[in-house]
Design a protein around this motif. Structure first.
Motif, PDB file in Angstrom:
ATOM      1  N   VAL A 448       0.830  -1.205   0.000  1.00  0.00           N
ATOM      2  CA  VAL A 448       0.000   0.000   0.000  1.00  0.00           C
ATOM      3  C   VAL A 448       0.867   1.258   0.000  1.00  0.00           C
ATOM      4  N   ALA A 449       1.848   1.300   0.884  1.00  0.00           N
ATOM      5  CA  ALA A 449       2.702   2.488   0.998  1.00  0.00           C
ATOM      6  C   ALA A 449       3.483   2.733  -0.293  1.00  0.00           C
ATOM      7  N   GLY A 450       4.018   1.664  -0.872  1.00  0.00           N
ATOM      8  CA  GLY A 450       4.766   1.806  -2.110  1.00  0.00           C
ATOM      9  C   GLY A 450       3.893   2.288  -3.257  1.00  0.00           C
ATOM     10  N   THR A 451       2.656   1.796  -3.303  1.00  0.00           N
ATOM     11  CA  THR A 451       1.719   2.234  -4.332  1.00  0.00           C
ATOM     12  C   THR A 451       1.391   3.704  -4.161  1.00  0.00           C
ATOM     13  N   GLN A 452       1.174   4.118  -2.922  1.00  0.00           N
ATOM     14  CA  GLN A 452       0.896   5.537  -2.656  1.00  0.00           C
ATOM     15  C   GLN A 452       2.056   6.419  -3.090  1.00  0.00           C
ATOM     16  N   ALA A 453       3.254   6.001  -2.780  1.00  0.00           N
ATOM     17  CA  ALA A 453       4.438   6.793  -3.124  1.00  0.00           C
ATOM     18  C   ALA A 453       4.574   6.931  -4.641  1.00  0.00           C
ATOM     19  N   THR A 454       4.335   5.843  -5.355  1.00  0.00           N
ATOM     20  CA  THR A 454       4.421   5.876  -6.815  1.00  0.00           C
ATOM     21  C   THR A 454       3.343   6.777  -7.397  1.00  0.00           C
ATOM     22  N   LEU A 455       2.118   6.643  -6.892  1.00  0.00           N
ATOM     23  CA  LEU A 455       1.022   7.479  -7.370  1.00  0.00           C
ATOM     24  C   LEU A 455       1.303   8.956  -7.142  1.00  0.00           C
ATOM     25  N   GLU A 456       1.830   9.287  -5.981  1.00  0.00           N
ATOM     26  CA  GLU A 456       2.101  10.695  -5.674  1.00  0.00           C
ATOM     27  C   GLU A 456       3.219  11.251  -6.553  1.00  0.00           C
ATOM     28  N   ALA A 457       4.256  10.461  -6.759  1.00  0.00           N
ATOM     29  CA  ALA A 457       5.359  10.924  -7.609  1.00  0.00           C
ATOM     30  C   ALA A 457       4.871  11.171  -9.040  1.00  0.00           C
TER      31      ALA A 457
END
Length: 465
Positions: A448-457
């Motif tokens: 979840v955290a990695g997906t959020q980070a990718t989406l935000e970038a």
């Protein structure tokens, strides 16, 4: 195939939270009561103006365009393209113009860019995203809607659907095709054999999936090869769980994708994606399954289809019919289950945008804004029109009539597909941005955290933050 309703939350942030929730409840309630139950114009001639002629029974005056030609581009394929060509054929009949359909590829903005660079842009393009309309305007490709088309829009469309086609207060888009993207279709034989019932909440949905699994059928079909289906999963959960205000903020990137509300929505979605036995073919199989196949495999195979349910908009009806299943008998539908206090109501659509300001192009926009054009496709099925002047009797069955009525009754209080509001690089490009991030999430729903980070970038880059 984004209509295909891509079949995708309006930018009307002034709509109050309470009003939006009430409208969502009304629309979801209407769908719950009516979608599984199955079984405009005044017909008067009007005097033509400006060299136009009026067909008997028509509601719009069009000019004579003998000898003129124009090109129309869209990403529609298969039955959608065939049905749209029937609309264009009627325009040809009424005006004498010659219309050529030019197939486009995703992302359509890139396709149009190459055409414009080569000096051969189509006259009109059907854009499946609000963000794409803005990009076309920013690039100075799009031309404003003319007086006659605006008159049709004012007469036949709610203010919300008109505003979706505006950029900085100027009308550029005519929303010809709409979608209700908050529906789950199910195989009635599978449900009957399993003793399953239509769920109303997310917990009940997961319980229903378990019931179907226990009966020997994989519960859910996911068309993960088309990344837009995954954004629709996320958006419905997010709208219901986080609420309309947060939805509007995230749609405009006023809050980051690292916000706790996004974590909550992805965690909820992971409750389904993390159950590999619940998804036809598992994650790997889903990522190789396009949207039409995801629908068709739910309604073929007798009492042992590849899945018992499939999520997507009203436009899935085309693919159900192709599978030789009867809507209302073999295939029924229920509203996307409520994750929070209210069931979500996400809409999408495709807008006609003029790229060459010609008499013929403006006439086509006028025609597409009229109930005459929408009625042609409505009769073919797999289509909803935001045009409130379309006679509901035009739709081929009770299911689609009820969907159309619910869409019109919602008025301005709906939410438009979030990814379609985003810059296309983030919300509408295969193999990139939101589509790619959620495909990766389907493979690894624990991250979840990695997906959020990718989406935000990716979002920060696309929005220019």
């Amino acid at each position: 195939m984004h209509s295909t309703l891509r079949q995708r939350t309006t930018r009307r942030t002034h709509t109050k939270n309470r009003a939006a929730k009430t409208a969502a409840a009304v629309l979801a309630g209407a769908l719950a009561l009516t979608l599984t139950a199955c079984g405009g114009d005044d017909g008067k001639d009007k005097e033509g103006t400006g060299g136009g002629t009026q067909e008997t029974g028509s509601t719009v005056t069009l000019p004579k365009l003998d000898g003129e030609s124009l090109e129309v581009s869209a990403v529609w394929t298969g039955p959608e393209q065939a049905n749209f060509k029937k609309v264009l054929a009627e325009f040809e009949k009424r005006t004498g113009a010659k219309v050529t359909f030019v197939p486009a590829q995703d992302p359509i903005i890139n396709f149009l860019g190459s055409k414009i660079a080569g000096g051969e842009p189509p006259d009109v393009a059907m854009l499946p995203q609000v963000g794409a309309i803005k990009q076309a305007v920013d690039k100075k490709w799009a031309k404003p809607v003319g007086k006659e088309a605006q008159e049709q829009l004012t007469k036949n469309y709610s203010q919300g659907w008109q505003d979706l086609g505006k950029v900085d207060g100027t009308q550029y888009g005519v929303y010809f095709k709409a979608a209700n993207k908050s529906l789950i279709w199910y195989n009635t034989t599978v449900f009957d054999n399993a003793g399953a019932t239509e769920p109303k909440t997310w917990k009940e949905f997961l319980d229903t999936a378990q019931t179907i699994y226990d009966s020997g059928v994989t519960p859910v079909s996911v068309g993960g090869a088309d990344g837009w289906t995954l954004t629709d999963w996320f958006e419905n959960i997010y709208l219901s769980q986080a609420g309309p205000e947060k939805y509007d903020q995230l749609a405009k990137h006023e809050i980051k994708w690292t916000d706790p509300s996004v974590k909550d929505a992805l965690t909820t979605l992971g409750e389904l994606f993390g159950k590999k036995d619940y998804i036809a073919g598992g994650a790997d199989g889903a990522l190789q399954t396009d949207f039409p196949t995801s629908v068709q495999q739910t309604f073929t195979g007798g009492d042992q289809p590849k899945a018992g349910m499939v999520f997507e908009g009203d436009f899935a009806g085309i693919n159900i019919t192709q599978a030789k299943a009867e809507i209302g008998k073999d295939a029924k539908v229920f509203p996307f289950p409520a994750v929070g206090a209210e069931a979500p109501v996400v809409s999408g659509g495709d807008a006609a945008v003029l790229l060459k300001d010609s008499k013929a192009g403006q006439a086509l926009l006028t025609f597409l804004a009229s109930p005459d054009a929408a009625t042609i496709w409505a009769k073919e099925g797999g289509y909803l029109s935001p045009n409130k002047s379309v006679d509901l009797a035009s739709y081929p069955n009770d299911v689609q009539r009820d969907m159309a009525k619910a869409l019109i009754d919602a008025g301005d209080d709906f939410r438009f597909d979030m990814s379609d509001q985003a810059p296309q690089a983030f919300g509408g490009t295969p193999g990139a941005g939101e589509w790619k991030a959620l495909q990766d999430f389907l493979k690894n729903p624990k991250d979840v955290a990695g997906t959020q980070a990718t989406l935000e970038a990716d979002a920060a880059k696309a929005y220019g933050d």
